[in-house]
Design an enzyme around this catalytic site. Structure first.
Site, PDB file in Angstrom:
ATOM      1  N   SER A 183      -7.785  13.325  -6.868  1.00 47.66           N
ATOM      2  CA  SER A 183      -6.896  12.415  -6.151  1.00 47.66           C
ATOM      3  C   SER A 183      -6.705  11.193  -7.023  1.00 47.66           C
ATOM      4  CB  SER A 183      -7.543  12.005  -4.822  1.00 47.66           C
ATOM      5  OG  SER A 183      -6.867  10.911  -4.234  1.00 47.66           O
ATOM      6  N   TYR A 209     -15.470   9.032   0.691  1.00 48.63           N
ATOM      7  CA  TYR A 209     -14.417   9.897   0.144  1.00 48.63           C
ATOM      8  C   TYR A 209     -14.189   9.600  -1.334  1.00 48.63           C
ATOM      9  CZ  TYR A 209      -9.766  11.549  -1.030  1.00 48.63           C
ATOM     10  OH  TYR A 209      -8.699  12.141  -1.667  1.00 48.63           O
TER      11      TYR A 209
END
Length: 272
Positions: free
Chosen positions: A133, A146
């Site tokens: 990401s 995360y």
């Protein structure tokens, strides 16, 4: 030579589902992996082969990979896409949930690699795509666990690239920006559940509402964009080590690199 065989985790929706369709259209024999096969009947109708794999269950991963190797004799491409976003103040997130976030996003990814590499090494060929990401390069409010997983995926991938290059195996990191999937809604709901009360309540609610607004709007990139990127990465002779692509990915990482951490903090606070 027979068709190349691709295995994609987290393929029941979003990026994983679109990647399965993309690779099937490019001529691969595609195995789409997720916990629930019933959610992939539409893929089966397209000639894609569903396989039940839970990346938090070692026996499930072993059985899934062995099933494919028994049928095909090879796995040429692994797309590690399974993952989710567990948001909440670090103080508030139970350690059990923090461990699960690591288990899904990091350890499951690493275990899948361990299981497919021996076959790839034997064949002197392989493409491993780790879906990270832009959150492996930057950070957002209340995304501590995360982002920890995605920063870990980045470092793990870099070391793997050095280890596996002598055996003809490429390690590729795909770093999506904002993508129109259910990811953001799920992360926002996690955030509200964990930090809706207590000292972080006001800031957490603001962040959650901002995430919901973004992920229900029309600005985000479609998952097909990431699927096409994966398709390109696994078919070119010499893929790039990283593909940073999708809504705000390049601008956000560029600004952080140019202006530094404090400036990035201010930008993040401004928007949630």
């Amino acid at each position: 030579m027979s068709q190349k065989v691709a295995l994609i985790t987290g393929a029941s929706s979003g990026i994983g589902k679109e990647a399965a369709i993309e690779l099937k259209n490019k001529g691969f024999t595609v195995y789409a992996a997720a916990r629930r096969i019933d959610k992939m009947q539409d893929l089966a109708a397209k000639g894609i082969r569903p396989v039940s794999i839970d990346v938090t269950d070692d026996e499930s991963m072993i059985e899934g990979v062995n099933e494919i190797l028994k049928k095909e004799g090879r796995i040429d491409v692994l797309v590690n896409n399974a993952g989710y976003g567990s948001y909440g103040a670090v103080e508030d997130v139970p350690m059990e949930e923090a461990r699960r976030q690591m288990e899904v996003n990091v350890f499951g990814l690493a275990r899948m690699i361990q299981l497919v590499v021996p076959n790839m090494r034997k064949n002197k060929y392989g493409k491993i795509v780790n879906v990270s990401s832009m959150g492996g390069k930057i950070w957002t409010n209340f995304g501590g666990w995360y982002h920890a997983t995605k920063f870990a995926v980045e470092g793990l991938s870099d070391c793997l690239r050095l280890e596996l290059e002598p055996f003809g195996i490429d390690v590729i990191v795909v770093e999506p920006g904002g993508i129109k999937t259910d990811w953001g809604i799920i992360a926002a709901e996690n955030l509200k559940k964990v930090s809706a009360k207590g000292p972080y309540a006001q800031a957490a609610s603001k962040t959650a509402e901002g995430m919901i607004k973004n992920y229900t709007g029309n600005q985000l990139s479609k998952p097909e964009l990431i699927a096409r990127t994966i398709g390109k990465a696994v078919t070119v002779r010499r893929p790039r080590t990283r593909y940073l692509v999708g809504f705000m990915a390049k601008p956000m990482v560029f600004m952080k690199n140019i202006f530094g951490d404090r400036a990035h903090d201010r930008i993040i606070k401004m928007f949630g």
